[in-house]
Design an enzyme around this catalytic site. Structure first.
Site, short mmCIF file in Angstrom:
data_model
loop_
_atom_site.label_atom_id
_atom_site.label_comp_id
_atom_site.label_asym_id
_atom_site.label_seq_id
_atom_site.Cartn_x
_atom_site.Cartn_y
_atom_site.Cartn_z
N GLU A 106 -7.54 -1.45 -12.22
CA GLU A 106 -6.23 -0.90 -12.60
C GLU A 106 -5.14 -1.45 -11.69
O GLU A 106 -5.36 -1.67 -10.51
CB GLU A 106 -6.29 0.63 -12.49
CG GLU A 106 -5.11 1.34 -13.11
CD GLU A 106 -5.33 2.85 -13.22
OE1 GLU A 106 -6.30 3.28 -13.89
OE2 GLU A 106 -4.55 3.60 -12.62
N ASP A 108 -1.17 -0.47 -10.95
CA ASP A 108 -0.24 0.63 -11.25
C ASP A 108 1.17 0.46 -10.73
O ASP A 108 1.37 0.16 -9.55
CB ASP A 108 -0.71 1.92 -10.52
CG ASP A 108 -1.97 2.49 -11.08
OD1 ASP A 108 -2.17 2.43 -12.28
OD2 ASP A 108 -2.77 3.01 -10.27
N GLU A 110 4.10 3.40 -10.66
CA GLU A 110 4.45 4.78 -11.02
C GLU A 110 5.80 5.09 -10.42
O GLU A 110 6.03 4.81 -9.24
CB GLU A 110 3.43 5.78 -10.47
CG GLU A 110 2.13 5.81 -11.23
CD GLU A 110 1.24 6.95 -10.74
OE1 GLU A 110 1.64 8.13 -10.81
OE2 GLU A 110 0.14 6.65 -10.26
N HIS A 123 5.82 3.77 -6.74
CA HIS A 123 4.49 3.85 -6.15
C HIS A 123 3.63 2.76 -6.80
O HIS A 123 3.67 2.60 -8.01
CB HIS A 123 3.96 5.25 -6.49
CG HIS A 123 2.54 5.52 -6.17
ND1 HIS A 123 2.15 6.24 -5.05
CD2 HIS A 123 1.40 5.22 -6.83
CE1 HIS A 123 0.83 6.35 -5.04
NE2 HIS A 123 0.35 5.74 -6.10
N THR A 124 2.89 1.99 -6.00
CA THR A 124 2.01 0.96 -6.56
C THR A 124 0.59 1.16 -6.04
O THR A 124 0.39 1.70 -4.94
CB THR A 124 2.47 -0.47 -6.18
OG1 THR A 124 2.38 -0.63 -4.76
CG2 THR A 124 3.89 -0.74 -6.63
N ASN A 125 -0.38 0.73 -6.83
CA ASN A 125 -1.77 0.83 -6.40
C ASN A 125 -2.59 -0.21 -7.15
O ASN A 125 -2.18 -0.69 -8.21
CB ASN A 125 -2.31 2.24 -6.71
CG ASN A 125 -3.51 2.63 -5.85
OD1 ASN A 125 -4.03 1.83 -5.07
ND2 ASN A 125 -3.94 3.88 -5.98
N ARG A 134 -5.08 2.21 -2.48
CA ARG A 134 -4.35 1.08 -1.88
C ARG A 134 -2.85 1.22 -2.15
O ARG A 134 -2.21 0.32 -2.68
CB ARG A 134 -4.87 -0.23 -2.45
CG ARG A 134 -6.37 -0.40 -2.25
CD ARG A 134 -6.86 -1.76 -2.67
NE ARG A 134 -8.25 -1.92 -2.34
CZ ARG A 134 -9.23 -2.05 -3.24
NH1 ARG A 134 -8.96 -2.06 -4.53
NH2 ARG A 134 -10.47 -2.18 -2.84
N GLU A 199 3.48 19.25 -9.04
CA GLU A 199 2.54 19.67 -7.99
C GLU A 199 2.61 18.76 -6.77
O GLU A 199 2.32 19.18 -5.66
CB GLU A 199 1.10 19.60 -8.51
CG GLU A 199 0.81 20.44 -9.73
CD GLU A 199 0.74 21.91 -9.37
OE1 GLU A 199 -0.11 22.25 -8.53
OE2 GLU A 199 1.56 22.70 -9.90
N TRP A 200 2.95 17.48 -7.01
CA TRP A 200 2.87 16.53 -5.89
C TRP A 200 3.97 15.46 -5.86
O TRP A 200 4.21 14.85 -4.82
CB TRP A 200 1.51 15.81 -5.89
CG TRP A 200 1.23 15.06 -7.17
CD1 TRP A 200 0.62 15.56 -8.28
CD2 TRP A 200 1.58 13.72 -7.50
NE1 TRP A 200 0.56 14.60 -9.27
CE2 TRP A 200 1.14 13.47 -8.82
CE3 TRP A 200 2.23 12.68 -6.79
CZ2 TRP A 200 1.33 12.24 -9.47
CZ3 TRP A 200 2.41 11.45 -7.44
CH2 TRP A 200 1.97 11.24 -8.75
N GLY A 204 6.27 15.52 -1.96
CA GLY A 204 4.94 16.10 -1.84
C GLY A 204 4.78 17.42 -2.58
O GLY A 204 3.91 18.22 -2.26
N ARG A 283 -4.61 7.76 8.64
CA ARG A 283 -5.53 7.81 7.51
C ARG A 283 -6.79 6.97 7.76
O ARG A 283 -7.85 7.25 7.21
CB ARG A 283 -4.79 7.30 6.28
CG ARG A 283 -5.57 7.33 5.01
CD ARG A 283 -4.66 6.98 3.85
NE ARG A 283 -5.38 6.66 2.65
CZ ARG A 283 -4.83 6.13 1.56
NH1 ARG A 283 -3.54 5.85 1.56
NH2 ARG A 283 -5.56 5.88 0.51
#
Ligand SMILES: *[C@@H]1O[C@H](CO)[C@@H](O)[C@H](O)[C@H]1NC(C)=O
Ligand SMILES: *[C@@H]1O[C@H](CO)[C@@H](O)[C@H](O)[C@H]1NC(C)=O
Length: 297
Positions: A106, A108, A110, A123-125, A134, A199-200, A204, A283
């Site tokens: 995938e 992404d 977003e 947002h990318t992944n 990632r 929710e997020w 956040g 993280r």
């Protein structure tokens, strides 16, 4: 250069022909009626102006979405989006390529909404063989709700490049040499949706969707998949060899970032990146994932 692109091309053709079959289209201007299926939202997704425009809406009952009719194995795909204006906090507009399933690949984009005047977060992944995590996030250097802007995914066997109006914001290089899987043998479809994620999504989850502003609308136009290898599991012969229709040698299949693009990428990272998993040491106290070594500085 010519020799190396040629051998890359040969490798790609071998790869593609061993998996299934692929067709290059020399297509005319895009038409959403021809190119996409509305998949959900019970009338909240609409194709307008004889296929030139598509809009998704979200209200208290439901969001909406669409997907491409075609599947792709590599490509350079553009879409213009105009995001939910005003107070879009809590809303998420997703635009991505995915092969779906437990071991999906995938890529992404977003867009996380925000209060009026506060910046959207892009947002990318990248997922390979079901593994994501990632994330890189950016603010934009313009108001993405005021007009249409072009969001592009270059996906070839060497790299994935996310671009905004032709400016690269992220390069994910093939990390197989350090034992990390790369999306290269599962065809992917384009998916897009507008939904509620309060929710997020915004700060956040602290800022909730203001339903008095509903319905929320995002718009799409100028979809371009002319430079893509279209997957067809039904057909038996590979037509990706018609790659020769690409511009004099340097095709998207082995495209890399030239110096100017690398400078632009650096500029975006310095000024507009707000999160990078490859520098989130809390993280990853035991060390960053191996592909982080490939991140361009
Ligand atoms: C919303 O705006 C705040 C304040 O500028 C910012 O910190 C945040 O990254 C923005 N985006 C989201 C999705 O919360
Ligand atoms: C790009 O940069 C490299 C060194 O950083 C240089 O050797 C090369 O000539 C540059 N290419 C162009 C087209 O400017």
């Amino acid at each position: 250069m010519a020799a190396s692109s040629h051998s890359n091309l040969v490798r790609v053709l071998i790869l593609i022909s061993t998996i299934a079959s692929c067709t290059f289209l020399v297509s005319s201007s895009n038409n959403f009626n021809r190119d996409v299926d509305i998949t959900w939202g019970d009338g909240r997704a609409k194709i307008l102006n004889n296929g030139e425009l598509l809009s998704l809406t979200l209200d208290t009952t439901s969001g909406s979405g669409f997907q491409s009719k075609k599947e792709y194995l590599f490509g350079k795909i553009d879409m213009q989006l105009k995001l939910v204006p005003g107070n879009s906090a809590g809303t998420v507009t997703a635009y991505y390529l995915s092969s779906l399933g437990a071991t999906h690949d995938e890529i992404d984009f977003e867009f996380l909404g925000n209060l009026s005047g506060d910046p959207y977060t892009l947002h990318t992944n990248v997922f390979s063989q079901g593994k994501g995590g990632r994330e890189q996030q950016f603010h934009l250097w313009f108001d993405p709700t005021a007009d249409f802007h072009t969001y592009s995914i270059l996906w070839n066997p060497q790299r994935i490049v996310f671009s905004v109006d032709g400016t690269p914001i992220r390069e994910f290089k093939n990390p197989e040499t350090v034992g990390v899987a790369y999306p290269k043998n599962q065809a992917m479809r384009i998916y897009s949706s507008l939904w509620d994620a309060d929710e997020w999504a915004t700060r956040g989850g602290l800022v909730k969707t203001d339903w008095s502003k509903a319905p929320f609308t995002a718009s799409y136009r100028n979809f371009n998949d002319d430079k893509a290898c279209v997957w067809s599991s039904a057909s038996s012969s590979s037509s990706c060899s018609s790659i020769t229709n690409s511009d004099g040698g340097q095709s998207w299949l082995n495209e890399e970032l030239d110096n100017t693009s690398q400078e632009k990428l650096k500029w975006v990272k310095q000024k507009y990146m707000v999160y990078d998993y490859c520098s989130d040491s809390k993280r990853f106290p035991q060390g960053f994932p191996p592909e982080c070594a490939f991140e361009s500085a």
